[in-house]
Design an enzyme around this catalytic site. Sequence first.
Site, mmCIF file in Angstrom:
data_model
loop_
_atom_site.group_PDB
_atom_site.id
_atom_site.type_symbol
_atom_site.label_atom_id
_atom_site.label_comp_id
_atom_site.label_asym_id
_atom_site.label_seq_id
_atom_site.Cartn_x
_atom_site.Cartn_y
_atom_site.Cartn_z
ATOM 1 N N ARG A 1 1.155 5.141 17.527
ATOM 2 C CA ARG A 1 0.705 6.086 16.490
ATOM 3 C C ARG A 1 0.993 7.553 16.807
ATOM 4 O O ARG A 1 1.506 8.279 15.954
ATOM 5 C CB ARG A 1 -0.789 5.890 16.172
ATOM 6 C CG ARG A 1 -1.138 4.508 15.633
ATOM 7 C CD ARG A 1 -0.141 3.976 14.665
ATOM 8 N NE ARG A 1 -0.596 2.763 13.982
ATOM 9 C CZ ARG A 1 0.208 1.957 13.305
ATOM 10 N NH1 ARG A 1 1.504 2.222 13.217
ATOM 11 N NH2 ARG A 1 -0.255 0.884 12.712
ATOM 12 N N ASP B 1 -6.320 3.744 13.230
ATOM 13 C CA ASP B 1 -5.005 4.356 13.071
ATOM 14 C C ASP B 1 -5.045 5.679 12.308
ATOM 15 O O ASP B 1 -4.322 6.616 12.634
ATOM 16 C CB ASP B 1 -4.040 3.374 12.399
ATOM 17 C CG ASP B 1 -3.634 2.255 13.351
ATOM 18 O OD1 ASP B 1 -3.656 2.492 14.574
ATOM 19 O OD2 ASP B 1 -3.299 1.153 12.875
ATOM 20 N N SER C 1 -3.608 -9.064 8.407
ATOM 21 C CA SER C 1 -3.026 -7.738 8.525
ATOM 22 C C SER C 1 -2.370 -7.663 9.900
ATOM 23 O O SER C 1 -3.006 -7.906 10.920
ATOM 24 C CB SER C 1 -4.130 -6.686 8.381
ATOM 25 O OG SER C 1 -3.685 -5.483 8.928
ATOM 26 N N ASP D 1 0.816 -1.216 0.000
ATOM 27 C CA ASP D 1 0.000 0.000 0.000
ATOM 28 C C ASP D 1 0.852 1.271 0.000
ATOM 29 O O ASP D 1 0.667 2.159 -0.843
ATOM 30 C CB ASP D 1 -0.931 0.030 1.224
ATOM 31 C CG ASP D 1 -2.072 -0.980 1.103
ATOM 32 O OD1 ASP D 1 -2.398 -1.373 -0.040
ATOM 33 O OD2 ASP D 1 -2.621 -1.365 2.149
HETATM 34 N N1 ARG Z 1 -7.296 -2.835 16.577
HETATM 35 C C1 ARG Z 1 -6.028 -2.381 17.035
HETATM 36 C C2 ARG Z 1 -6.016 -0.898 17.219
HETATM 37 O O1 ARG Z 1 -6.814 -0.234 16.664
HETATM 38 C C3 ARG Z 1 -4.904 -2.861 16.183
HETATM 39 C C4 ARG Z 1 -4.854 -2.412 14.775
HETATM 40 C C5 ARG Z 1 -3.612 -2.922 14.186
HETATM 41 N N2 ARG Z 1 -3.527 -2.981 12.796
HETATM 42 C C6 ARG Z 1 -3.350 -4.138 12.111
HETATM 43 N N3 ARG Z 1 -2.943 -4.051 10.909
HETATM 44 N N4 ARG Z 1 -3.560 -5.294 12.632
HETATM 45 O O2 ARG Z 1 -5.192 -0.386 17.920
#
Ligand code: ARG
Length: 433
Positions: free
Chosen positions: A138, A167, A219, A57
């Site tokens: 983040r 995110d 992911s 991506d």
């Molecule tokens: N759901 C979690 C959060 O919002 C993890 C997201 C992580 N991303 C991934 N590609 N698994 O903090």
Amino acid sequence: MEGEAFPGLNPRNRKAISGNSSEEKRSFYELPTTNSQLIKEVHEMKKVVLAYSGGLDTSCAIPWLKDKGYDVIAFLANVGQGGQEDFKAIEKRALQTGASKVHIVDLQKEFVDDYVFKALRAGAVYENKYYLATALSRPLIAKHQVIVAKKEKAMAVAHGCTGKGNDQVRFEVTARLIDPSLEIIAPLRIWEFKTRDAEIEYLEKKGIKMDVTKKSPYSVDLNLFGRSIESGILEDPWAEPPEEIYKLTVDPAKAPDKPTYIELEFLNGFPMKINGKQHSSVDMIHQLNEIAGGNGVGRVDMIENRLVGIKSREIYENPAATVLHTARQELEALVLDRETLHYKQPLSQKYAELVYYGLWETPLKKQLDEYFNQLQERVSGTIRLKLYKGNCVAVGRQSKFSRYNQKLATYGKGDIFDQKLADGFIKLWGMPY
Ligand code: ARG
């Protein structure tokens, strides 16, 4: 300001937690030239700093942004997601796909000292299960992305998040709070590609060869504090996660048949020693991931409420986080008085929500840091943990601030509790009703 928020801490942490960040803040609020000059320069160049991961991506986002007339600078934050070799390869890929420059910044220490440990001392666990590894990284990445944008006199920042996740919110709210003048671009929310194949085809048309290895159906986001896994079969909330998704934890059924005991020593809520041996903050996390992961500790399977309103099925591996939160909570039970302990619990929950919702750089989060910092004054002592086939249980605790009094608690010899007083106490306690 931040410096004063941590009085009475050990020097290592005081420096790490307050010194650096306040200095950085000062320097990146300072504009290098006059405002009008800066704005003029910036617009002529139309530079964008892209938070780059090396995946398909963000690799596709580089030529896509170039097509839109941007000079693309790739920014790669090291929060403990891979070895040095990987970073070299990722840098090469960014340049191959058309980035004019790559910034790689090692943020591991800042991540642990300023983000992970703050959340740990606040007891922040989202919906009682998620230790927030991804969510905590983040705002740190966004902050440094803005610092790079300033250095590069870029007018925009970009990220590779979709429009369905948390995110995007965390990146954008943080960046905007630090520098509202930056334009924010989220290619994945607006571009024409509907599938991975479309992205690959686009890259090929541009003459960019990317060896896209067979895409894992999952992911994954990884940093020092944990690993988050979603998508594929995991989207079925009835389906048990297949063993292949786990990388940091051994299958509890195959973990050693003998338990591992560790003693974890805390000072003001900071983990300081494992089995009597002092570790740097980053090394502490590495060690605990190793020890606990080896016993199958730290797996979480949950349905969680995303900020954008949907429920999602998430799997986490967080061995170090599990051990640290369990131990620190046990220590609090020993040293805090009942009312303090009960009062802080909803505030821990609130803190977790603020982290999850991307509200790290907000007044309430900073106020709560001060509250929890003071609360941790007594949270010093040692917890003995038993790690066994996926379980992490406290089996011993001691602290010079302990409020546990065996002479009051005992049913054996040496009892000093005056049981005759209970009669009057109960009558008065129930009287108002
Ligand atoms: N759901 C979690 C959060 O919002 C993890 C997201 C992580 N991303 C991934 N590609 N698994 O903090």
